[in-house]
Design a protein around this motif. Structure first.
Motif, PDB file in Angstrom:
ATOM      1  N   UNK A 251       0.612  -1.225   0.029  1.00 36.53           N
ATOM      2  CA  UNK A 251      -0.075  -0.072  -0.225  1.00 36.53           C
ATOM      3  C   UNK A 251       0.834   1.468   0.140  1.00 36.53           C
ATOM      4  N   UNK A 252       0.285   2.298  -0.718  1.00 40.08           N
ATOM      5  CA  UNK A 252       1.018   3.557  -0.576  1.00 40.08           C
ATOM      6  C   UNK A 252       0.071   4.510  -0.175  1.00 40.08           C
ATOM      7  N   UNK A 253      -0.959   4.277   0.310  1.00 36.82           N
ATOM      8  CA  UNK A 253      -1.853   4.908   1.071  1.00 36.82           C
ATOM      9  C   UNK A 253      -2.662   4.093   2.010  1.00 36.82           C
ATOM     10  N   UNK A 254      -2.719   4.461   3.387  1.00 41.07           N
ATOM     11  CA  UNK A 254      -3.745   3.537   4.417  1.00 41.07           C
ATOM     12  C   UNK A 254      -4.924   4.064   4.524  1.00 41.07           C
ATOM     13  N   UNK A 298      -1.588  15.587   4.543  1.00 41.33           N
ATOM     14  CA  UNK A 298      -1.517  14.053   4.575  1.00 41.33           C
ATOM     15  C   UNK A 298      -2.435  13.436   3.656  1.00 41.33           C
ATOM     16  N   UNK A 299      -3.415  14.085   2.862  1.00 40.69           N
ATOM     17  CA  UNK A 299      -4.603  13.358   2.621  1.00 40.69           C
ATOM     18  C   UNK A 299      -5.352  14.242   1.130  1.00 40.69           C
ATOM     19  N   UNK A 320      -8.191   8.540   3.307  1.00 37.35           N
ATOM     20  CA  UNK A 320      -6.917   7.667   3.041  1.00 37.35           C
ATOM     21  C   UNK A 320      -5.705   8.497   2.991  1.00 37.35           C
ATOM     22  N   UNK A 322      -1.275   9.182   3.151  1.00 36.79           N
ATOM     23  CA  UNK A 322      -0.057   8.548   2.712  1.00 36.79           C
ATOM     24  C   UNK A 322       0.358   7.666   3.791  1.00 36.79           C
ATOM     25  N   UNK A 324       3.137   6.668   4.780  1.00 38.72           N
ATOM     26  CA  UNK A 324       4.371   7.047   5.648  1.00 38.72           C
ATOM     27  C   UNK A 324       3.911   7.953   6.929  1.00 38.72           C
TER      28      UNK A 324
ATOM     29  N   UNK B 121       1.413  18.437  -2.047  1.00 38.22           N
ATOM     30  CA  UNK B 121       1.178  17.345  -1.359  1.00 38.22           C
ATOM     31  C   UNK B 121      -0.218  16.805  -1.441  1.00 38.22           C
ATOM     32  N   UNK B 122      -1.258  17.559  -1.312  1.00 39.23           N
ATOM     33  CA  UNK B 122      -2.777  17.242  -1.366  1.00 39.23           C
ATOM     34  C   UNK B 122      -2.929  16.564  -2.804  1.00 39.23           C
ATOM     35  N   UNK B 125      -1.327  13.457  -3.015  1.00 34.83           N
ATOM     36  CA  UNK B 125      -2.215  12.251  -2.271  1.00 34.83           C
ATOM     37  C   UNK B 125      -3.347  11.750  -3.173  1.00 34.83           C
ATOM     38  N   UNK B 126      -3.880  12.968  -3.908  1.00 32.94           N
ATOM     39  CA  UNK B 126      -4.904  12.672  -4.666  1.00 32.94           C
ATOM     40  C   UNK B 126      -4.324  11.519  -5.838  1.00 32.94           C
ATOM     41  N   UNK B 128      -2.238   9.428  -5.744  1.00 33.94           N
ATOM     42  CA  UNK B 128      -2.267   8.138  -5.230  1.00 33.94           C
ATOM     43  C   UNK B 128      -3.506   7.488  -4.973  1.00 33.94           C
ATOM     44  N   UNK B 129      -4.181   8.213  -4.466  1.00 37.53           N
ATOM     45  CA  UNK B 129      -5.710   7.511  -4.186  1.00 37.53           C
ATOM     46  C   UNK B 129      -6.330   7.131  -5.136  1.00 37.53           C
ATOM     47  N   UNK B 133      -3.255   3.812  -5.951  1.00 35.92           N
ATOM     48  CA  UNK B 133      -3.845   2.944  -5.067  1.00 35.92           C
ATOM     49  C   UNK B 133      -4.738   2.029  -5.233  1.00 35.92           C
TER      50      UNK B 133
END
Lengths: 424, 414
Positions: A251-254, A298-299, A320, A322, A324, B121-122, B125-126, B128-129, B133
């Motif tokens: 997983x790269x995100x939790x 973080x999200x 969801x 990161x 890390x 950063x956001x 994460x988008x 990745x999401x 992922x």
């Protein structure tokens, strides 16, 4: 010269008008609630059926009946049903919820006469052909396999399972559950669950007396099904607490999901709790979004919600993040809840949330469909429109002190279930 | 029918007003004529990252969301390969707050370093999401560069990779703003419980003083005609094999666009559609299958995507899709099929009028296409389509040498 630093004058929303539906009855006693409103020549008709006869050994029984009900009747094949519905430009949808099963149709009012007989056939003469069931079982399993790869799906599924155990609210569906579905079980459920005694109709859109007469002519007669049925009832005295970690090394995100059982719409604290929830994680400017997305990055998103069900209610936070920063995100979430319990909410922030919630309520009453949805919410909770009056009063007047009390009463994180899927 | 009034400010900003007194709400929608297709290679994902930065404060207003929420409003935005669209919904009595906020960020952003860092950063994460992922999440990251070799549609709005977003600099942000965010490049629509005269006054007051800026001249490289079949095979930790086939089709403004839309409907609109009935129900080759179009402003894609039923070979599945495509290319659709997809289009157009926000967004988009009134006459274009035109379009489109195929296979089939 225009001064752009000065915010224009504004007013708080002080009047919100709810449109109540007219109540009528079909010849066989089925209640029909009609919201005849809007300029467009279209209508939505929903047949809502209470879920009945819960059998934990067959967790998919009522769900599969709802899903397959438009897949063949005594007089129409699945293909013919689809063909006819599409031909009239209508949309036929089935919707399975934990408390009710719904069959709904959206159609231009001019095609209502052609569409209703198809619906009648579905609600009375469905035969659940074995071949359609076999296709359903295989394809649902395929779809479940894809979902099981998604961290947020796993978090949601496991959270509900701990919260609600072996009931229709919590039942964690597995591939084997699909394999075990038998045609006889579907027919049995259909005979018990789909009958006038168990059915309420909600209509929204352009729908006058001639249309009601049409509806009555088709659905006011005696229905085929009349077997004995007991409407589901569940109790949830307590639930397991603690942490659940499902590791997914790649997983790269939790996915994080945490929360607890709480009050539902029928409880006097519910409206106040919704204000608290909004402030914590219920809108874009919420504390969780401001901290964990907009400050820390973080999200992509984090939110919280209060969900009202017939026999329970629950609160949850979901995100969801990161992989890390999962541990840090958990800390920040707990920190935000602690702040609500230990410090009074500043007046400026609370005023903002009040105005936001009132504007949001006003905006949610956009058309006949949304007015009907608002009515369904109170109808199925056994409430009347005074619920909304009280809700608006609470939003306008609740104090920071009362909200702090609610945070202490309902957001005790020691009682939370905390699910993490991915990496810690 | 969606009525509207239209005027243009001296600085070139086009304004449309849709009066609807059945609602206490108002919507302010602003469309900027810029999307991922306007990015440079190596700096992709920028239009979308920029959309995030538009919420990081403007020159006179340090925070965007808070004052709006304080007057009972909500907002959001989206970026596509073609456009960036921002919208506000709020009680109509407070509409001026929306003018105040939107005009200030058209005038200039705050360009805060902190905001840039957070939104990088956001957006990562988008990325990745939504794309990395998720099972099958990266399909479009792979399918676009396969189908397009030259046109900037070869990258997705999120960008080609995380690194390009991580490397975004403040100077890039400023340059992007000056190039694309000005009155000449925007369309403003206000809808709901408002009066045109009041809106005109507010538009003059808040947007009138903003300099026109320089008109952006779009010069995008045309995609060359595809003459050879392309394919790519990917293996991933997914449970089912997936098939993705993409063909080029005319741009959104092309007079044949509606023909292609109906072609995709015959194949895939509703459970009576051909692909669902034949390939999923009758032959049980797929557990999921769809055809759809990208509705792009430049040459777009006609896509067929499906997940294979377990035990079915990719060869058999693909062959069955080709058989359907060849049939629709060689025989006219039936009278009933054509009536059906036209009825459905009519329904969809009428249902879209139930939502104030949808009406405002649609007006802005049709104005971009050339004339907002196109929204009201669009259905006539659908009703005029004949069976022969659909067959003809299919015959010119569904040719192996013009197809890009992505085979997305489970790791165990590697």
């Amino acid at each position: 010269m225009l001064n752009r630093t000065l915010i224009p004058e504004s007013r708080q929303v002080n009047e919100i008008n709810f449109i109540a539906p007219a109540q009528q009855q079909l010849d066989n006693g089925i209640k029909v609630f009609t919201l005849n409103a809007g300029k467009q020549e279209l209508v939505r008709i929903e047949f809502v059926l209470e879920n009945v006869n819960w059998d934990p050994s067959k967790p998919l029984q009522s769900n599969a009946v709802n899903h397959l009900i438009n897949n063949g009747t005594n007089t129409l094949t699945a293909a013919q049903i689809a063909d006819q519905v599409d031909y009239y430009g209508a949309f036929l949808q089935t919707e399975y919820g934990a408390d009710q099963s719904t069959i709904k149709v959206y159609t231009l009012t001019k095609h209502l006469k052609s569409v209703l007989p198809i619906l009648w056939s579905i609600l009375n003469d469905s035969i659940f052909p074995q071949q359609e069931l076999d296709i359903f079982k295989l394809n649902q399993q395929q779809s479940l396999k894809v979902s099981l790869q998604k961290n947020d799906f796993l978090a949601r599924k496991n959270f509900a399972a701990v919260l609600f155990g072996n009931t229709t609210y919590g039942s964690g569906i597995s591939l084997e559950d699909y394999q075990a579905i038998q045609r006889e079980d579907l027919l049995g459920y259909f005979r018990a669950g789909y009958q006038p005694a168990n059915c309420t109709v909600f209509v929204a859109g352009k729908f006058e007396q001639p249309e009601f007469d049409l509806l009555n002519a088709v659905f006011g007669q005696e229905w085929s099904n009349n077997e004995k049925a007991v409407v589901n009832h569940f109790e949830f005295p307590d639930h397991q607490k603690g942490d659940l970690f499902i590791e997914r090394p790649e997983a790269i995100q939790s996915a994080i999901r945490m929360g607890t059982l709480t009050v539902n719409r029928t409880h006097p604290d519910f409206a106040g709790f919704q204000v608290l929830n909004c402030l914590l994680g219920g809108y874009f400017g919420s504390r969780l979004m401001a901290n964990i997305r907009e400050d820390k990055g973080y999200t992509y998103g984090i939110g919280s919600a209060v969900v009202s069900m017939k026999h329970s209610g629950y609160f949850f936070i979901a995100t969801e993040v990161g992989a890390d920063v999962c541990g840090k995100a958990m800390e920040e979430i707990e920190k935000e809840i602690g702040l609500l319990q230990n410090e009074l909410i500043p007046a400026g922030e609370l005023d903002l949330v009040r105005n936001y919630m009132l504007g949001s309520m006003l905006g949610s009453l956009e058309n006949a469909f949304s007015h009907a949805d608002k009515f369904k919410n109170i109808y199925f909770s056994g409430l009347d429109y005074s619920y909304y009056d009280d809700y608006i009063k609470t939003v306008k007047n609740i104090s920071s002190l009362e909200l702090q009390e609610l945070a202490k009463r309902y957001l005790n994180t020691d009682n939370f279930i905390k699910v993490i899927v991915g990496k810690k | 029918m969606v009525d509207f009034n239209r005027f243009t400010l001296a600085n070139g900003l086009r304004v449309l007003v849709h009066e609807d007194d059945t609602t206490p709400m108002a919507v302010l929608n602003i469309l900027y004529d810029v999307g991922a297709r306007d990015e440079e290679e190596g700096k992709t994902g920028f239009a979308h990252l920029f959309e995030h930065l538009m919420f990081g404060g403007s020159v006179n207003i340090p925070v965007y969301d808070e004052p709006l929420q304080r007057v009972g409003g909500e907002n959001n935005a989206f970026t596509s390969n073609d456009i960036t669209n921002y919208y506000i919904t709020l009680p109509a009595t407070n509409i001026e707050t929306a003018f105040w906020l939107e005009s200030d960020r058209m005038l200039s952003l705050a360009f805060s370093e902190k905001s840039l860092e957070t939104q990088r950063n956001v957006v990562c994460e988008e990325f990745k999401q939504r794309y990395l992922n998720q099972p099958y999440g990266d399909v479009w990251l792979k399918l676009r560069p396969l189908a397009y070799t030259t046109h900037p549609y070869r990258w997705a709005t999120i960008g080609q990779d995380l690194a390009q977003i991580e490397n975004a600099k403040m100077e890039d942000v400023k340059a992007f703003f000056h190039k694309h965010y000005n009155p000449l490049n925007a369309i403003l629509v206000v809808g709901g419980n408002v009066k045109t005269a009041d809106i005109k006054e507010m538009a003059e007051k808040w947007f009138g003083p903003i300099p026109s800026g320089t008109a952006y001249e779009r010069r995008l490289p045309a995609e060359p005609q595809q003459t050879e079949a392309r394919s790519q095979t990917v293996h991933a930790e997914v449970p089912l094999n997936g098939l993705y086939m993409a063909f080029k089709m005319p741009a959104r403004r092309d007079p044949e666009y509606q023909v292609f839309d109906l072609l995709s409907d015959v194949l895939s609109q509703g459970h009576s559609a051909r692909l669902y009935q034949r390939l999923l129900k009758d032959q049980q080759l797929f557990s999921d299958i769809h055809a759809y179009i990208t509705s792009s402003l430049d040459e777009g894609l006609f896509v067929i995507e499906g997940k294979l039923s377990e035990g079915v070979s990719m060869e058999d599945a693909e062959k069955a899709v080709w058989k359907e495509l060849q049939e629709i290319a060689s025989q006219p659709v039936t009278v009933d099929e054509l009536t059906k997809v036209k009825n459905k289009s009519e329904s969809i157009m009428v249902f879209a009028e139930m939502s104030l926000l949808d009406k405002a967004m649609n007006l802005a988009y049709y104005e971009l296409l050339g004339d907002a009134n196109g929204l009201n006459t669009e259905i006539d274009k659908y009703l005029a389509v004949e069976a022969a035109a659909i067959q003809n379009a299919a015959a010119r489109t569904f040719i192996p040498a013009q197809c890009s195929i992505l085979y997305y296979l489970t790791a165990k089939d590697a």
